[in-house]
Motif scaffolding. Sequence first.
Motif, PDB file in Angstrom:
ATOM      1  N   SER A  46       0.831  -1.206   0.000  1.00 25.92           N
ATOM      2  CA  SER A  46       0.000   0.000   0.000  1.00 25.92           C
ATOM      3  C   SER A  46       0.865   1.255   0.000  1.00 25.92           C
ATOM      4  N   PRO A  47       0.285   2.443  -0.138  1.00 30.10           N
ATOM      5  CA  PRO A  47       1.053   3.689  -0.063  1.00 30.10           C
ATOM      6  C   PRO A  47       1.755   3.894   1.281  1.00 30.10           C
ATOM      7  N   ILE A  48       1.304   3.200   2.333  1.00 31.08           N
ATOM      8  CA  ILE A  48       1.983   3.315   3.628  1.00 31.08           C
ATOM      9  C   ILE A  48       2.822   2.065   3.915  1.00 31.08           C
ATOM     10  N   CYS A 105      -5.129   6.923   3.154  1.00 29.16           N
ATOM     11  CA  CYS A 105      -4.248   6.338   4.163  1.00 29.16           C
ATOM     12  C   CYS A 105      -2.931   7.095   4.274  1.00 29.16           C
ATOM     13  N   ALA A 106      -2.469   7.662   3.159  1.00 28.50           N
ATOM     14  CA  ALA A 106      -1.149   8.309   3.130  1.00 28.50           C
ATOM     15  C   ALA A 106      -1.090   9.583   3.961  1.00 28.50           C
ATOM     16  N   THR A 107      -2.233  10.184   4.229  1.00 25.76           N
ATOM     17  CA  THR A 107      -2.239  11.463   4.951  1.00 25.76           C
ATOM     18  C   THR A 107      -3.037  11.406   6.252  1.00 25.76           C
ATOM     19  N   ALA A 108      -3.520  10.223   6.635  1.00 24.74           N
ATOM     20  CA  ALA A 108      -4.407  10.121   7.794  1.00 24.74           C
ATOM     21  C   ALA A 108      -3.675  10.105   9.127  1.00 24.74           C
ATOM     22  N   CYS A 109      -2.404   9.738   9.144  1.00 24.14           N
ATOM     23  CA  CYS A 109      -1.682   9.631  10.413  1.00 24.14           C
ATOM     24  C   CYS A 109      -1.440  11.010  11.009  1.00 24.14           C
ATOM     25  N   THR A 117      -7.740   3.102  20.995  1.00 21.84           N
ATOM     26  CA  THR A 117      -8.990   2.406  21.298  1.00 21.84           C
ATOM     27  C   THR A 117      -9.793   2.023  20.062  1.00 21.84           C
ATOM     28  N   GLY A 118      -9.546   2.697  18.941  1.00 21.73           N
ATOM     29  CA  GLY A 118     -10.330   2.424  17.741  1.00 21.73           C
ATOM     30  C   GLY A 118      -9.538   1.862  16.588  1.00 21.73           C
ATOM     31  N   GLY A 119      -8.204   1.868  16.724  1.00 22.91           N
ATOM     32  CA  GLY A 119      -7.362   1.354  15.654  1.00 22.91           C
ATOM     33  C   GLY A 119      -6.655   2.445  14.886  1.00 22.91           C
ATOM     34  N   CYS A 120      -5.599   2.071  14.208  1.00 20.37           N
ATOM     35  CA  CYS A 120      -4.766   2.990  13.431  1.00 20.37           C
ATOM     36  C   CYS A 120      -5.627   3.800  12.450  1.00 20.37           C
ATOM     37  N   ALA A 171      -8.603   4.614   7.338  1.00 27.14           N
ATOM     38  CA  ALA A 171      -8.906   5.509   6.221  1.00 27.14           C
ATOM     39  C   ALA A 171      -9.125   4.759   4.913  1.00 27.14           C
ATOM     40  N   CYS A 172      -8.608   3.539   4.819  1.00 26.78           N
ATOM     41  CA  CYS A 172      -8.770   2.761   3.590  1.00 26.78           C
ATOM     42  C   CYS A 172     -10.251   2.487   3.363  1.00 26.78           C
TER      43      CYS A 172
END
Length: 203
Positions: free
Chosen positions: A100-102, A142-146, A174-177, A182-183
């Motif tokens: 993936s992009p990450i 996903c590439a910009t969600a962190c 508590t909810g996950g990465c 974002a995917c």
Amino acid sequence: MMMDTLTATLAPYALAPLGTLPDQGRSIVLIGPDEPAFWPLFTQSPEYKDGAPNPMDRWSRRVFTHLAATLDAEPLFPFGGPTYAPFYSWAISTGRFWTSPISFLVHDKTGLFASFRGALRMPGKYPQEKSAKPCDTCAQPCATACPVDAFASGYDVAACKTHVSSDKGRDCRTGGCLARRACPIGQANRLPAQSAFHMESFL
């Protein structure tokens, strides 16, 4: 019919085949959780309830050993090493996983929540279904969600852990990465409680 039979055998354990690759006249079938059904089933297991370390790995070893005996197959695991079975390269070879992009694996049905509980080396040649890489037609959120750009250049594990452990990282913890979530593929399938379990293990 071979895959239909295997799928039906895995269903009572809330597991599903995720991809297949040939292996010298046999087949390796990669297997992961069938979510969201997997988590409620797993939390009723003796491994989850006994309080001992590594409950999911112990559950996987018990279940896959039983499945292998039932199906005249060999159980394979992504844990218990070194040495470790090459699950990453196997996944890419199935034609249903990609980088993936990450840099994490992305799957055509489970997205960035792709995970393996094990694999079975099966007698016979199972069909190898292939898909188009979903990232090629995706906006790649996903590439910009962190929130701490842990994937800006490779994967900054230290920055990720520091954030997830902090008050600001409560949502990830508590909810996950957030990057995985974002995917757009399979994002509604992973239950928050299961994500929290994995995050606790990660930390």
